[in-house]
Design an enzyme around this catalytic site. Structure first.
Site, PDB file in Angstrom:
ATOM      1  N   LYS A   1       0.852  -1.209   0.000  1.00 30.66           N
ATOM      2  CA  LYS A   1       0.000   0.000   0.000  1.00 30.66           C
ATOM      3  C   LYS A   1       0.883   1.252   0.000  1.00 30.66           C
ATOM      4  O   LYS A   1       0.657   2.179  -0.774  1.00 30.66           O
ATOM      5  CB  LYS A   1      -0.890   0.017   1.239  1.00 30.66           C
ATOM      6  CG  LYS A   1      -1.563   1.369   1.498  1.00 30.66           C
ATOM      7  CD  LYS A   1      -2.398   1.395   2.751  1.00 30.66           C
ATOM      8  CE  LYS A   1      -1.623   1.764   3.973  1.00 30.66           C
ATOM      9  NZ  LYS A   1      -1.339   3.205   4.165  1.00 30.66           N
ATOM     10  N   ASN A   2       1.917   1.272   0.844  1.00 29.75           N
ATOM     11  CA  ASN A   2       2.690   2.503   1.021  1.00 29.75           C
ATOM     12  C   ASN A   2       3.664   2.791  -0.118  1.00 29.75           C
ATOM     13  O   ASN A   2       4.246   3.869  -0.164  1.00 29.75           O
ATOM     14  CB  ASN A   2       3.387   2.495   2.379  1.00 29.75           C
ATOM     15  CG  ASN A   2       2.365   2.643   3.496  1.00 29.75           C
ATOM     16  OD1 ASN A   2       1.201   2.989   3.231  1.00 29.75           O
ATOM     17  ND2 ASN A   2       2.757   2.354   4.720  1.00 29.75           N
TER      18      ASN A   2
ATOM     19  N   CYS B   1      -4.505  13.322  11.420  1.00 27.63           N
ATOM     20  CA  CYS B   1      -5.486  12.230  11.409  1.00 27.63           C
ATOM     21  C   CYS B   1      -5.418  11.599  12.796  1.00 27.63           C
ATOM     22  O   CYS B   1      -4.760  12.111  13.695  1.00 27.63           O
ATOM     23  CB  CYS B   1      -5.163  11.228  10.329  1.00 27.63           C
ATOM     24  SG  CYS B   1      -3.702  10.297  10.733  1.00 27.63           S
TER      25      CYS B   1
ATOM     26  N   ARG C   1       0.416  14.903  12.119  1.00 28.35           N
ATOM     27  CA  ARG C   1       0.896  14.588  10.766  1.00 28.35           C
ATOM     28  C   ARG C   1       1.112  15.852   9.930  1.00 28.35           C
ATOM     29  O   ARG C   1       0.520  16.050   8.880  1.00 28.35           O
ATOM     30  CB  ARG C   1      -0.037  13.599  10.080  1.00 28.35           C
ATOM     31  CG  ARG C   1      -0.154  12.320  10.888  1.00 28.35           C
ATOM     32  CD  ARG C   1      -0.784  11.195  10.159  1.00 28.35           C
ATOM     33  NE  ARG C   1       0.136  10.583   9.201  1.00 28.35           N
ATOM     34  CZ  ARG C   1      -0.188   9.491   8.495  1.00 28.35           C
ATOM     35  NH1 ARG C   1      -1.373   8.948   8.658  1.00 28.35           N
ATOM     36  NH2 ARG C   1       0.660   8.980   7.638  1.00 28.35           N
TER      37      ARG C   1
ATOM     38  N   ASP D   1       4.137   0.633  12.062  1.00 30.93           N
ATOM     39  CA  ASP D   1       2.877   0.090  11.521  1.00 30.93           C
ATOM     40  C   ASP D   1       2.605  -1.327  12.011  1.00 30.93           C
ATOM     41  O   ASP D   1       1.496  -1.833  11.817  1.00 30.93           O
ATOM     42  CB  ASP D   1       2.899   0.114   9.988  1.00 30.93           C
ATOM     43  CG  ASP D   1       2.970   1.532   9.458  1.00 30.93           C
ATOM     44  OD1 ASP D   1       3.311   1.709   8.274  1.00 30.93           O
ATOM     45  OD2 ASP D   1       2.732   2.479  10.239  1.00 30.93           O
TER      46      ASP D   1
ATOM     47  N   ARG E   1      -8.776  -0.269   3.865  1.00 29.88           N
ATOM     48  CA  ARG E   1      -7.892   0.687   3.177  1.00 29.88           C
ATOM     49  C   ARG E   1      -6.529   0.057   2.896  1.00 29.88           C
ATOM     50  O   ARG E   1      -5.851   0.434   1.964  1.00 29.88           O
ATOM     51  CB  ARG E   1      -7.670   1.920   4.055  1.00 29.88           C
ATOM     52  CG  ARG E   1      -8.768   2.926   4.082  1.00 29.88           C
ATOM     53  CD  ARG E   1      -8.266   4.188   4.728  1.00 29.88           C
ATOM     54  NE  ARG E   1      -6.946   4.515   4.239  1.00 29.88           N
ATOM     55  CZ  ARG E   1      -5.936   4.943   5.016  1.00 29.88           C
ATOM     56  NH1 ARG E   1      -6.116   5.080   6.302  1.00 29.88           N
ATOM     57  NH2 ARG E   1      -4.763   5.219   4.499  1.00 29.88           N
TER      58      ARG E   1
HETATM   59  C1  EPZ Z   1       4.432   6.833   6.170  1.00 33.22           C
HETATM   60  O1  EPZ Z   1       3.702   7.936   6.683  1.00 33.22           O
HETATM   61  C2  EPZ Z   1       3.444   5.686   6.125  1.00 33.22           C
HETATM   62  N1  EPZ Z   1       2.333   6.043   5.253  1.00 33.22           N
HETATM   63  C3  EPZ Z   1       2.905   5.408   7.527  1.00 33.22           C
HETATM   64  O2  EPZ Z   1       2.075   4.262   7.441  1.00 33.22           O
HETATM   65  C4  EPZ Z   1       4.080   5.079   8.442  1.00 33.22           C
HETATM   66  O3  EPZ Z   1       3.596   4.911   9.762  1.00 33.22           O
HETATM   67  C5  EPZ Z   1       5.104   6.220   8.412  1.00 33.22           C
HETATM   68  O4  EPZ Z   1       5.515   6.472   7.044  1.00 33.22           O
HETATM   69  C6  EPZ Z   1       6.336   5.896   9.232  1.00 33.22           C
HETATM   70  O5  EPZ Z   1       6.934   4.735   8.744  1.00 33.22           O
HETATM   71  C7  EPZ Z   1       2.530   6.000   3.909  1.00 33.22           C
HETATM   72  O6  EPZ Z   1       3.605   5.668   3.435  1.00 33.22           O
HETATM   73  C8  EPZ Z   1       1.353   6.358   3.060  1.00 33.22           C
HETATM   74  P1  EPZ Z   1       6.623  10.207   8.085  1.00 33.22           P
HETATM   75  P2  EPZ Z   1       4.347   9.423   6.586  1.00 33.22           P
HETATM   76  O7  EPZ Z   1       6.609  11.436   7.257  1.00 33.22           O
HETATM   77  O8  EPZ Z   1       5.168   9.540   5.379  1.00 33.22           O
HETATM   78  C9  EPZ Z   1       6.772  13.677  11.338  1.00 33.22           C
HETATM   79  C10 EPZ Z   1       0.127   2.987   7.659  1.00 33.22           C
HETATM   80  O9  EPZ Z   1      -0.402   2.518   8.670  1.00 33.22           O
HETATM   81  N2  EPZ Z   1       6.724  14.603  10.193  1.00 33.22           N
HETATM   82  O10 EPZ Z   1       7.772   9.245   7.962  1.00 33.22           O
HETATM   83  O11 EPZ Z   1       3.236  10.396   6.822  1.00 33.22           O
HETATM   84  C11 EPZ Z   1       5.473  12.918  11.526  1.00 33.22           C
HETATM   85  O12 EPZ Z   1       4.553  13.679  12.301  1.00 33.22           O
HETATM   86  C12 EPZ Z   1       0.662   4.405   7.698  1.00 33.22           C
HETATM   87  O13 EPZ Z   1       0.309   2.378   6.572  1.00 33.22           O
HETATM   88  C13 EPZ Z   1       6.857  15.961  10.409  1.00 33.22           C
HETATM   89  O14 EPZ Z   1       7.004  16.410  11.550  1.00 33.22           O
HETATM   90  O15 EPZ Z   1       5.282   9.394   7.883  1.00 33.22           O
HETATM   91  C14 EPZ Z   1       5.935  11.671  12.237  1.00 33.22           C
HETATM   92  O16 EPZ Z   1       6.070  11.963  13.620  1.00 33.22           O
HETATM   93  C15 EPZ Z   1       0.374   5.120   9.008  1.00 33.22           C
HETATM   94  N3  EPZ Z   1       6.820  16.801   9.349  1.00 33.22           N
HETATM   95  C16 EPZ Z   1       7.322  11.414  11.656  1.00 33.22           C
HETATM   96  O17 EPZ Z   1       7.730  12.646  11.066  1.00 33.22           O
HETATM   97  C17 EPZ Z   1       6.657  16.354   8.068  1.00 33.22           C
HETATM   98  O18 EPZ Z   1       6.653  17.172   7.128  1.00 33.22           O
HETATM   99  C18 EPZ Z   1       7.394  10.345  10.584  1.00 33.22           C
HETATM  100  O19 EPZ Z   1       6.447  10.662   9.615  1.00 33.22           O
HETATM  101  C19 EPZ Z   1       6.513  14.964   7.858  1.00 33.22           C
HETATM  102  C20 EPZ Z   1       6.554  14.107   8.930  1.00 33.22           C
END
Ligand code: EPZ
Length: 419
Positions: free
Chosen positions: A22-23, A116, A121, A305, A397
């Site tokens: 999915k990701n 969310c 996020r 995850d 999803r």
């Molecule tokens: C991806 O989310 C995945 N989703 C998430 O999977 C997964 O939990 C996450 O990576 C971590 O591995 C998809 O790939 C669609 P991040 P993403 O940016 O990219 C902070 C699932 O269950 N951050 O690596 O949104 C953020 O708040 C989903 O499949 C900022 O502060 O995660 C978090 O604390 C849930 N500013 C951390 O970084 C930003 O601009 C990691 O987030 C971006 C992120």
């Protein structure tokens, strides 16, 4: 609303085939608009996130030809239209259209929802990356306008190794003038899959999968064919289910090194695993499992995850386990429902303490988010009696054919529409 019903405490036997990730899929579909010709992507999972993204492609007048396991995307006649909230709010990963539209047209206008259930996020790192490439970002409430006279390669350091920001900056940079370096880039396998896709189109990306990614901008991206990697989180979820109630469960289409951290933790707990080239065999152990401590981390650390699904297994281990969540600020919403099923878990700050083993009994529970929902399915399969999971849309999803896949190995599980 969709509801999943499970008659638990049954042994599962047979094999489950893992679908495309999915990701990776949710980034590949927006990335496909970057080609000047046509992109064919196979092993695309039939999940609601895929459909939601294909709806956005159609809004942009992209030709989409969807068959069972693949999608052919031809953006040659597309129009760079504003992506309105009804389209973008269906999934957070719609934000990849920002990077792709900016990369292709130097302009993206989209409404993008805030946080969310698992956390705020923010997307500040994505936007800082776009600005480093020369874009101007304006936003009022949920509407973002990102545009640039010219996109020029830049050196970008990510304060957090963000998966989304790494991919989105790659999408914006792939046709920029000059070279972009992303430092402290995320290393998840899905990022490598997206970089390979773009290189198959003629992009010049190196270092994906390491913390330094180099992107040399190119002018033209040609037709390509690509395959989505297997979903490591789906694979991990079913392996955990096998450790909970498998008589002899084989999980096929797995890349074991993508879930090394999980497999090592399972071994530490005393789960016996038969790990093949592209499969994992697992079963419920006769002996009680050992309690362990888990701390989520960026790849290749223990994946956030799988934090919720493995917590279910820890309720069956003897002793005290601790699970610390370091990525998301609100990813323990499954705990009250696990306790309703009979577990003994206490949450303080970002650590859940699990006392086990505990008997789980069927109850009415809620899927508060995708992976919490997966944890409810795992718990329902173990619990004595009937478990009802409402808000099951969350689960659909991210887990293609979950009802059929589990039924095929002996689970008594059904999906109902109510109200
Ligand atoms: C991806 O989310 C995945 N989703 C998430 O999977 C997964 O939990 C996450 O990576 C971590 O591995 C998809 O790939 C669609 P991040 P993403 O940016 O990219 C902070 C699932 O269950 N951050 O690596 O949104 C953020 O708040 C989903 O499949 C900022 O502060 O995660 C978090 O604390 C849930 N500013 C951390 O970084 C930003 O601009 C990691 O987030 C971006 C992120």
């Amino acid at each position: 609303m969709k509801v999943i019903e499970i008659e638990g405490a049954r042994k599962l036997k047979g094999s489950i085939r893992v679908s495309g990730a999915k990701n990776a899929t949710v980034a590949l579909i927006p990335a496909a608009i970057l080609t000047d010709e046509e992109a064919t992507i196979c092993n695309v999972p039939e999940i609601t996130d895929t459909e939601a993204l294909c709806d956005i492609l159609k809004l942009l007048k992209v030709q989409v030809n969807r068959s069972t396991e693949s999608v052919i995307i031809n953006p040659s006649e597309m129009v760079n239209t504003e992506i309105t909230e009804p389209f973008s709010k269906k999934l957070r990963a719609s934000y990849y259209f920002m990077g792709a539209l900016l990369g292709k047209y130097k302009k993206a206008v989209m409404y993008f929802p805030g946080g969310c259930s698992i956390g705020a996020r923010p997307i500040d790192l994505h936007l800082k990356g776009f600005e480093a490439l020369g874009a101007k970002v304006t936003s009022e409430k949920n509407k973002y306008i990102v545009e640039a006279e010219e996109l020029k390669g830049a050196n970008i350091y990510l304060d957090i190794a963000s998966v989304g920001a790494t991919i989105n900056i790659m999408l914006a940079a792939v046709r920029a003038k000059g070279t972009t370096i992303i430092d402290n880039a995320a290393k998840e396998p899905e990022i490598v899959n997206v970089a390979t896709f773009l290189n198959n189109m003629g992009a010049k990306i190196s270092g994906a999968g390491t913390s330094t990614i180099k992107i040399e901008g190119v002018d033209y991206l040609h037709k390509c064919f690509h395959e989505v990697i297997p979903d490591r989180i789906e694979a991990g979820t079913y392996i955990i289910i096998g450790a909970l109630c498998g008589e002899e469960l084989q999980i096929d289409n797995v890349i074991p090194e993508h879930i090394d951290s999980l497999l090592l933790k399972l071994k530490e707990m005393g789960v016996e695993l038969d790990i093949g080239m592209d499969y994992v065999k697992v079963k419920k152990q006769e002996h009680t499992l050992q309690a362990v401590n888990i701390k989520t981390a960026v790849y290749p650390g223990f994946p956030t995850d799988l934090q919720q699904p493995i917590t279910v297994l820890l309720t069956q281990a003897s002793g005290k386990s601790k699970v610390t969540e370091t990525i998301w600020e609100n990813r323990f919403m499954h705990i009250p429902y696990l306790n309703k099923l009979g577990s003994d878990i206490d949450v303080k700050n970002q650590t859940a303490t699990i006392m086990g083993p505990t008997e789980l009994k069927g109850e009415e529970v809620v899927a508060t988010d995708l992976r919490a929902g997966a944890a409810m399915v795992a718990a329902g399969l173990v619990a004595e009696g009937k478990t009802t999971i409402t808000n099951a849309e969350h689960i659909l999803r991210g887990y293609e054919g979950i009802i059929e896949k589990l039924r095929l190995v002996g689970a008594k599980i059904s999906l109902k529409e109510i109200g």
